[in-house]
Design a protein around this motif. Structure first.
Motif, PDB file in Angstrom:
ATOM      1  N   ASP A   6      25.647 -81.118 -12.598  1.00 38.66           N
ATOM      2  CA  ASP A   6      26.140 -80.460 -13.811  1.00 38.66           C
ATOM      3  C   ASP A   6      27.132 -79.356 -13.439  1.00 38.66           C
ATOM      4  O   ASP A   6      26.773 -78.365 -12.808  1.00 38.66           O
ATOM      5  CB  ASP A   6      24.958 -79.874 -14.589  1.00 38.66           C
ATOM      6  CG  ASP A   6      25.397 -79.228 -15.903  1.00 38.66           C
ATOM      7  OD1 ASP A   6      26.601 -79.274 -16.208  1.00 38.66           O
ATOM      8  OD2 ASP A   6      24.538 -78.690 -16.612  1.00 38.66           O
ATOM      9  N   CYS A   7      28.386 -79.543 -13.830  1.00 41.23           N
ATOM     10  CA  CYS A   7      29.464 -78.586 -13.534  1.00 41.23           C
ATOM     11  C   CYS A   7      30.059 -78.028 -14.823  1.00 41.23           C
ATOM     12  O   CYS A   7      31.250 -77.703 -14.871  1.00 41.23           O
ATOM     13  CB  CYS A   7      30.565 -79.262 -12.728  1.00 41.23           C
ATOM     14  SG  CYS A   7      30.003 -80.212 -11.313  1.00 41.23           S
ATOM     15  N   THR A   8      29.273 -77.944 -15.867  1.00 40.49           N
ATOM     16  CA  THR A   8      29.780 -77.605 -17.202  1.00 40.49           C
ATOM     17  C   THR A   8      30.606 -76.331 -17.210  1.00 40.49           C
ATOM     18  O   THR A   8      31.718 -76.299 -17.745  1.00 40.49           O
ATOM     19  CB  THR A   8      28.615 -77.477 -18.198  1.00 40.49           C
ATOM     20  OG1 THR A   8      27.865 -78.698 -18.212  1.00 40.49           O
ATOM     21  CG2 THR A   8      29.140 -77.189 -19.604  1.00 40.49           C
ATOM     22  N   LEU A   9      30.095 -75.257 -16.630  1.00 39.38           N
ATOM     23  CA  LEU A   9      30.805 -73.986 -16.684  1.00 39.38           C
ATOM     24  C   LEU A   9      31.941 -73.902 -15.676  1.00 39.38           C
ATOM     25  O   LEU A   9      32.908 -73.169 -15.887  1.00 39.38           O
ATOM     26  CB  LEU A   9      29.829 -72.827 -16.459  1.00 39.38           C
ATOM     27  CG  LEU A   9      28.739 -72.662 -17.518  1.00 39.38           C
ATOM     28  CD1 LEU A   9      27.913 -71.421 -17.237  1.00 39.38           C
ATOM     29  CD2 LEU A   9      29.340 -72.571 -18.919  1.00 39.38           C
ATOM     30  N   SER A  10      31.839 -74.635 -14.582  1.00 40.76           N
ATOM     31  CA  SER A  10      32.901 -74.619 -13.571  1.00 40.76           C
ATOM     32  C   SER A  10      34.074 -75.503 -13.962  1.00 40.76           C
ATOM     33  O   SER A  10      35.192 -75.307 -13.489  1.00 40.76           O
ATOM     34  CB  SER A  10      32.351 -75.079 -12.217  1.00 40.76           C
ATOM     35  OG  SER A  10      31.407 -74.164 -11.726  1.00 40.76           O
ATOM     36  N   HIS A  11      33.816 -76.472 -14.832  1.00 43.02           N
ATOM     37  CA  HIS A  11      34.851 -77.414 -15.216  1.00 43.02           C
ATOM     38  C   HIS A  11      36.035 -76.694 -15.863  1.00 43.02           C
ATOM     39  O   HIS A  11      35.889 -75.936 -16.808  1.00 43.02           O
ATOM     40  CB  HIS A  11      34.276 -78.437 -16.204  1.00 43.02           C
ATOM     41  CG  HIS A  11      35.287 -79.390 -16.750  1.00 43.02           C
ATOM     42  ND1 HIS A  11      35.478 -79.559 -18.099  1.00 43.02           N
ATOM     43  CD2 HIS A  11      36.173 -80.191 -16.130  1.00 43.02           C
ATOM     44  CE1 HIS A  11      36.437 -80.456 -18.292  1.00 43.02           C
ATOM     45  NE2 HIS A  11      36.863 -80.842 -17.109  1.00 43.02           N
TER      46      HIS A  11
END
Length: 395
Positions: A6-11
């Motif tokens: 899960d890379c939601t905030l880094s995306h």
């Protein structure tokens, strides 16, 4: 087995420090184990596959917004419109993500989810709890619990949000992987029922080309270096007070800060601006540098200073030692864990024998890093994913 990360905030964020650096290294990892690594983001309803090369690639608009923020931060105007700016930025970020409607991930039997970001919403928790009930294993990387142990160093909204994240872990997390033994111990102290393990972060030395070597004249002489986000917990004020005292005594020591703007830093920025005006030939602040530039700073410094009140790990210490630099750091448990006998430790008491001021004045900080055992990012991520694979296969 597939490990979805899960890379939601880094995306879509160009920043590659802290959490974003860890996310980047996991995504870039070439596993020796027999599993696939696929980066995903949560769109408010489902997990969506994203291209790894877009994890830290920001849009022209987001880069323009970041440029404006850097130019206005700590000014009266910025402080007045701060909340409006944050809401507007989140709105544009949501709109940008919504325009990319890709097919939702279908988790197969044996697939696991590794949460490398820190994210919380009712929809997110509900989705994760649903995955858990259908037999999927969810793992969480924990970087620290500093908003709980040092709430005064954070905005109240961030502290409240962090409490919600930690309180939601028992609802879906199978196991937590902390980035140090110290953080693992603290998490167990919060909730003994949680299954917690730990791993250490890595570092890699890049061979910088000549054009990335230091070009600023006064840096060609000796200087001391501090690397870290500009925010109260990093204790830049203590470092600046120490160097003011050194300069008042006639010292020609030079000081360099490398770190982007953080939060609750208005007083720190004010002092930085004063130092920049009063000591232009002895003080420098660089907000953004490439990995090659950072390694050049490490290689050419007299010593790296880490003055934090507390940390989850201490990556600048590892990066400095890997580059062969001497390290002077505050005497806190996690720095002892990471730096061991390779560092020189100082007291926050400016008048003590082991104060930063006395160590610098008397030159009692030079140490050899020959006994330091480097962990590469390949080794660090292999260790983490190997533990996850072993745990998932034995559930």
């Amino acid at each position: 087995m597939t490990i979805y990360v899960d890379c939601t905030l880094s995306h879509g964020r160009a920043i590659t420090t802290g959490i974003q650096r860890v996310v980047k290294k996991i995504i870039q990892h070439q596993p020796e184990q027999k599993f696939k690594i696929i980066p995903v983001r949560f769109d408010g309803r489902d997990f969506i596959k994203i291209k790894s090369e877009r994890i830290h690639t920001s849009s022209y608009f987001s880069r323009f917004v970041q440029y404006c923020k850097d130019a206005l931060v700590a000014t009266w105007f910025y402080l007045q419109i701060k909340k409006s700016y944050l809401l507007l930025a989140k709105g544009f970020e949501f709109l940008s993500r919504s325009l990319h409607n890709n097919e939702a991930i279908r988790f197969e039997k044996g697939d696991v989810l590794l949460i490398a970001d820190l994210i919380h919403s009712e929809q997110y928790v509900k989705k994760l709890a649903g995955l858990k009930t259908t037999g999927h294993s969810i793992y969480q990387i924990a970087y620290d619990i500093l908003p709980i142990t040092f709430p005064d160093f954070f905005h109240k909204d961030d502290v409240d949000r962090f409490h919600k994240i930690v309180n939601s872990w028992p609802l879906y997390v199978k196991k937590i992987y902390a980035i140090s033994k110290k953080v693992a111990h603290e998490i167990k102290g919060l909730n003994p029922a949680l299954d917690v393990d730990y791993f250490y972060l890595g570092t890699d030395i890049s061979n910088s080309s000549p054009q990335n070597e230091l070009k600023i004249d006064f840096l060609k002489n000796s200087y001391f270096l501090s690397v870290g986000t500009i925010e109260p917990r990093k204790n830049h004020l203590h470092i600046m007070a120490t160097f003011r005292k050194l300069w008042a005594s006639g010292s020609d020591a030079k000081l360099v800060f490398v770190g982007r703007l953080g939060w609750k830093m208005e007083g720190i920025i004010s002092e930085i601006e004063k130092l920049s005006i009063e000591y232009p030939d002895k003080f420098l602040w660089r907000k953004n540098v490439s990995d090659d530039e950072l390694n050049a700073y490490y290689r050419n410094t007299k010593a790296v200073i880490c003055a934090s009140y507390d940390e989850g790990y201490g990556l600048p210490i590892v990066e400095a030692l890997t580059n062969g630099a001497s390290v002077i750091c505050s005497d806190i448990p996690v720095f002892r864990e990471i730096g061991s006998e390779n560092c020189t430790y100082f007291s926050f008491d400016m008048e003590s024998v082991n104060s930063l001021y006395r160590l610098l004045l008397e030159g009692r900080y030079i140490k050899s890093a020959s006994n330091f055992k480097q962990i590469t990012w390949q080794q660090a991520v292999t260790d983490l994913l190997g533990k996850i694979e072993k745990d998932a296969l034995h559930c």
